[in-house]
Structures are given as structure tokens and as C-alpha cells.
Scaffold this motif. Structure first.
Motif, short mmCIF file in Angstrom:
data_model
loop_
_atom_site.label_atom_id
_atom_site.label_comp_id
_atom_site.label_asym_id
_atom_site.label_seq_id
_atom_site.Cartn_x
_atom_site.Cartn_y
_atom_site.Cartn_z
N ALA A 213 0.81 -1.22 0.00
CA ALA A 213 0.00 0.00 0.00
C ALA A 213 0.84 1.27 0.00
CB ALA A 213 -0.92 0.00 1.22
N ARG A 214 2.13 1.13 0.32
CA ARG A 214 3.00 2.30 0.43
C ARG A 214 4.28 2.02 -0.37
NH1 ARG A 214 0.27 4.43 5.30
NH2 ARG A 214 1.47 6.36 5.23
N PRO A 215 4.17 1.86 -1.69
CA PRO A 215 5.33 1.46 -2.49
C PRO A 215 6.38 2.56 -2.57
CG PRO A 215 3.51 2.06 -3.91
CD PRO A 215 2.97 2.08 -2.51
N ALA A 216 7.56 2.16 -3.00
CA ALA A 216 8.65 3.11 -3.14
C ALA A 216 8.30 4.26 -4.08
CB ALA A 216 9.91 2.39 -3.62
N ALA A 217 7.49 3.97 -5.10
CA ALA A 217 7.12 5.03 -6.05
C ALA A 217 6.34 6.15 -5.37
CB ALA A 217 6.29 4.44 -7.19
N ALA A 218 5.51 5.80 -4.38
CA ALA A 218 4.75 6.82 -3.65
C ALA A 218 5.66 7.69 -2.80
CB ALA A 218 3.68 6.17 -2.78
N GLU A 219 6.72 7.09 -2.28
CA GLU A 219 7.70 7.87 -1.52
C GLU A 219 8.57 8.71 -2.46
OE1 GLU A 219 11.28 7.25 1.81
OE2 GLU A 219 10.32 5.50 0.89
N ARG A 220 8.97 8.11 -3.58
CA ARG A 220 9.79 8.84 -4.56
C ARG A 220 9.06 10.07 -5.07
NH1 ARG A 220 9.96 5.33 -9.13
NH2 ARG A 220 8.18 6.53 -9.90
N GLU A 221 7.78 9.91 -5.44
CA GLU A 221 7.02 11.04 -5.98
C GLU A 221 6.89 12.15 -4.96
OE1 GLU A 221 3.98 13.82 -6.50
OE2 GLU A 221 3.81 12.24 -4.98
N ALA A 222 6.55 11.80 -3.72
CA ALA A 222 6.35 12.82 -2.69
C ALA A 222 7.66 13.51 -2.33
CB ALA A 222 5.71 12.19 -1.46
N THR A 223 8.74 12.75 -2.36
CA THR A 223 10.05 13.35 -2.10
C THR A 223 10.40 14.36 -3.18
OG1 THR A 223 10.80 11.34 -0.97
CG2 THR A 223 12.50 12.83 -1.79
#
Length: 470
Positions: A213-223
Motif C-alpha cells: 500500500a505504500r510502495p517506493a514510487a509513492a515515496e519517490r514522488e512525494a520526495t
């Protein structure tokens, strides 16, 4: 006999810049003398064969906060600070939680009151900013920043805390104007909700799907988005608890272009993985945090970030939610769906030994980089350097004496927090802090606390740009 209150003799002194053999003389809670040889003080500690490091600065930890997802923190300022001290730390920086529509000052004052009579080491306090209300940004925050609350955390996820882009720009502009540092939890809230709805609808609700539910892509985009907004507002930011190499690459990209973008990672991303979330039954909930641990091969990217200075800070993000308690991770039953489990793992006492053993001991980091990551850089970023985070004449006598050859198997039964488990149970580490000295007073001796509750003092922080991390 010298006129020093305490003399630490014969140790190898390590700072972020230097390594040398010296005696340290302490007077009135501060370092008075650093010399080749000193006479005995009123008290003398033989540090022959030990490393003498600055006390750790754990600049991202949680304790005695209001309930999150209906669950209270297991640690208050007494158990949390005791555990930190036993792990070689002399300064902690937890968060004053503020809810939307709640005035800031009463919340901050109430949080400081929780530390009174309990904290055994010194503490600063970060603020949490849940909205960009004009009154909050214009009237409430500036005087608090002037009083030493110079850092605050904002969120790009979590209901009731998430800020939209326009709100982020307003917060960043205020921080630039007032000289504060914005800490960003960077995960894309819309992606997380969208994925969670689909996972739950398909019956995939065990702890391992917290990572899905919290993939690396979601962190990458928000970063990337947080960096772009900070660039537009011309404000410094710190990306906290970075879990994914992809997100770290965004930070590296910004730093290569001269932007004032800093990074932090944590033990759970170096020593845990998504395989831990997939442990049988509900056991994986012990390893749930947000962002989640990634695949094991992601860890080497984070080690590169620590080694090359992409990450300036290594903190515990200690979030103490008990496992067995109905007021902990099982608050919603014995096997609740992942989105009903409060994310967070403990680790305030094991933060430093884990990094020392696997970083210094395995040749990934040298001693000076270890000190920079665990003490000096945080002290600089949060405006308490050189009082904290180094060993220098005039600074607070905050020291941790390490036995670099001591081998310890981590067992929660031996730790000092108020949790009922450690995610690092059974791991063997080499190198352990045996004595912790806070403002010239021995607070931990032979890895056991010997101090009175309430001796810790509040630290008013200076502006973060007064010095730069190394």
C-alpha cells in the motif's frame, strides 16, 4: 589532584573531524580541558581501551504523544530517555503533537510539562504543523521559533495532517522568513488510499500488504514534490525517515544542484526488510512502520547514502506501540487488517549499537562519519552545536564511552524502554556504550542507569543555518 569535577583518562577521543588519544577534564557540567595528560579529578574514569564519543543526538523519536489511531505511546519521558541514555545518547528530540484547530502554545507547554520530573537527559522539542492556517503561520509559530522551537514536521500523508501543495508553499515561505527548518514525511497520500482500498477489497489485509500500500514510487514522488516546492519557496528542508533508494536519489539530485535539501534514514530501513512484514500470522506487525521496510537489496543503496553524505542524519524514529496490548498494535483485535495497525517500531536504545556494529565494524563507515551521522550533524541542523554533538572545550560534557569489542545479543528483556518486544531481537552486535555522561554526570554505568528522574533539561534550539552539517 586537579580541580576538575570529573576526569576521563586514557581514552581514544573521536569527533566528526578527528581521532586522538586524550584526557578530558570536566568542570561545572562542561568540558574544561582536553590534554595529553591530566591529574586525577574529584572523580576519575579510566577509559583505557575505550572510545570516547560525543553523546548521541537522537533527533527524531516519539514518546508520550496523544493517541494515534487510538493507541498511546508505551514510553513516557522517563522510560524513553532512560532507554536512550543506555544506548549512548545524551540528547533526544521528540515531537509536540498538535491537531488541526488546536492552538500551538498550550499544546507545546503541555508537552514540556510531560517531561518535567521525568527526563534523565536533555531534550529539544520539534513541533508538528497540521495545517497552514494564516493565524498559525503568522501569529502562533514566529514567537515559538524565537523561543527555541526552530524545527517542525509536516506530512504529505495521514488524514488530519496531510498538507496540499499550496499549504506546503505557505509553510515553507514562513520557515524561510523566520529561519526555521521544515521536516517532511514524504509519501503520496492519494496513492496510499487508492492502493489500500483495492488491497482491502481483495482480502489482502495481512501486515505484508502494508508495504504494497505504500510502495517506493509513492515515496519517490512525494520526495520529488517536496523538493520542488522547497526550491520554489527557497527554503531548506529535511526529508525524514527515508526508506527507499529511489527517494534517496531525489535527495542526491537536489544536493548536486546546490539546493538546501537534507536527508535522514533510520535503523529499520538498514536492518529490516519486507520479508519481516511477511512473517507468519500477525507477527509481521512488529515490523510495520511508515514508510515500510523495503526489499533487502534496497539496503545497500541506503548504506551508500550514509557513506557518501547524501544522508546527514541517522535517527531512531522510535515509535513505541506495544504488540500484545489491546492498547497497542492489537487495538482492533488479535489480527486486524494492516490499515488498522498503528505503524511504528521501537529502537531508541539499539540505534547506535546497530550502526556501529554493521557500519564501523563492517568497514562501511569510519568512526568520524559515525559521529557525524549520530550526533554532530543533528546538533548543527537543529541549532544546538557546539554545545551538543561534539567534544570541545566549553561544550556540554556529554560523552559516551564505548567498548568497541564488546559483543552483545540484543534481547528486549535487557533493554530499558516500556515496550514488549524489539524488532532486532536476537541480532548480535559488536561495540556497545558502557558509560554515558550527561553534562558531566554519569547517568549510565556498565550499561545500567544510575541517575535520578527529572535531571534532563529543555534545550532551546538556535536557527538551523548557523552551522552546516558535515
Amino acid at each position: 589532584m586537579s580541580d576538575h569535577d570529573l576526569v576521563v583518562r586514557g581514552g581514544t577521543v573521536v569527533t566528526a573531524a578527528d581521532t586522538f588519544r586524550a584526557d578530558i577534564g570536566i568542570r561545572g557540567g562542561r568540558i574544561a580541558t582536553i590534554a595529553d595528560s591530566l591529574a586525577a579529578g574529584r572523580e576519575t574514569i579510566d577509559a583505557d581501551g575505550l572510545l570516547v564519543l560525543p553523546g548521541g543526538v537522537d533527533s527524531h523519536c516519539h514518546m508520550d504523544q496523544p493517541p494515534f489511531m487510538g493507541v498511546e505511546s508505551a514510553d513516557d519521558f522517563l522510560s524513553g530517555s532512560l532507554s536512550a541514555a543506555c544506548g549512548g545518547n545524551t540528547t533526544i528530540m521528540p515531537f509536540a503533537m498538535v491537531l488541526r484547530d488546536e492552538p500551538l502554545r498550550p499544546a507545546v507547554e503541555a508537552y514540556r510539562e510531560k517531561a518535567r520530573g521525568k527526563a534523565v537527559i536533555d531534550y529539544a522539542i520539534h513541533l508538528i504543523v497540521p495545517d497552514a492556517d494564516a493565524g498559525r503561520l503568522g501569529q502562533e509559530l514566529p514567537p515559538l521559533i524565537d523561543e527555541g522551537y526552530t524545527s517542525f514536521k509536516v506530512f504529505l500523508t495521514y488524514e488530519g495532517l496531510v498538507l496540499e501543495d499550496r499549504e506546503m508553499l505557505d509553510v515553507l515561505a514562513m520557515a524561510r522568513r523566520e529561519g526555521a527548518l521544515v521536516m517532511v514525511h514524504a509519501e503520496n497520500e492519494h496513492c496510499i488510499h487508492w492502493l489500500t482500498e483495492r488491497l482491502v477489497a481483495s482480502g489482502r489485509t495481512s501486515p505484508e500488504f502494508h508495504a504494497a500500500a505504500r510502495p517506493a514510487a509513492a515515496e519517490r514522488e512525494a520526495t520529488h514534490r517536496a523538493i520542488a516546492l522547497a526550491e520554489i519557496a527557497d527554503a531548506p528542508i529535511l526529508l525524514v525517515h527515508v526508506s527507499a533508494g529511489e527517494a534517496m536519489e531525489q535527495i542526491e539530485w537536489a544536493q548536486d544542484r546546490g539546493l538546501r535539501v537534507y536527508g535522514e534514514t533510520c535503523p529499520q530501513y538498514l536492518f529490516l526488510s519486507d520479508a519481516d512484514l511477511a512473517r507468519p500470522g500477525f507477527e509481521g506487525a512488529k515490523y510495520m512502520c511508515s514508510p515500510p521496510p523495503r526489499a533487502a537489496d534496497n539496503q545497500e543503496a541506503l548504506w551508500r547514502g550514509l557513506r557518501q553524505g547524501i544522508f546527514q542524519v541517522y535517527s531512531s524514529d522510535h515509535a513505541p506501540y506495544r504488540f500484545e496490548s489491546d492498547r497497542g498494535k492489537k487495538h482492533h483485535g488479535d489480527n486486524p487488517p494492516f490499515h488498522k495497525v498503528p505503524p511504528g517500531v521501537p529502537g531508541i536504545e539499539t540505534r547506535l549499537p546497530l550502526l556501529f556494529s554493521e557500519g564501523v565494524g563492517k568497514g562501511r563507515l569510519n568512526l568520524n562519519r559515525f559521529v557525524a551521522l549520530t550526533a554532530t550533524n543533528a546538533a548543527r541542523l537543529y541549532g544546538v552545536y557546539p554545545r551538543k554533538g561534539t567534544i570541545a572545550v566549553g561544550g556540554d560534557a556529554d560523552l559516551a564511552l564505548w567498548d568497541p569489542g564488546r559483543t552483545v545479543t540484543i534481547r528486549h528483556a535487557d533493554l530499558h524502554d516500556n515496550m514488549d518486544y524489539s524488532p532486532y531481537e536476537g541480532m548480535e552486535v559488536t561495540g556497545w556504550p558502557v558509560t554515558t555522561i550527561s553534562r558531566g554526570e554519569v547517568v549510565v554505568r556498565e550499561a545500567e542507569p544510575v541517575c535520578e528522574p527529572g535531571r534532563g533539561r529543555f534545550l532551546a534550539c538556535g536557527r538551523p543555518d548557523s552551522a552546516r552539517p558535515v
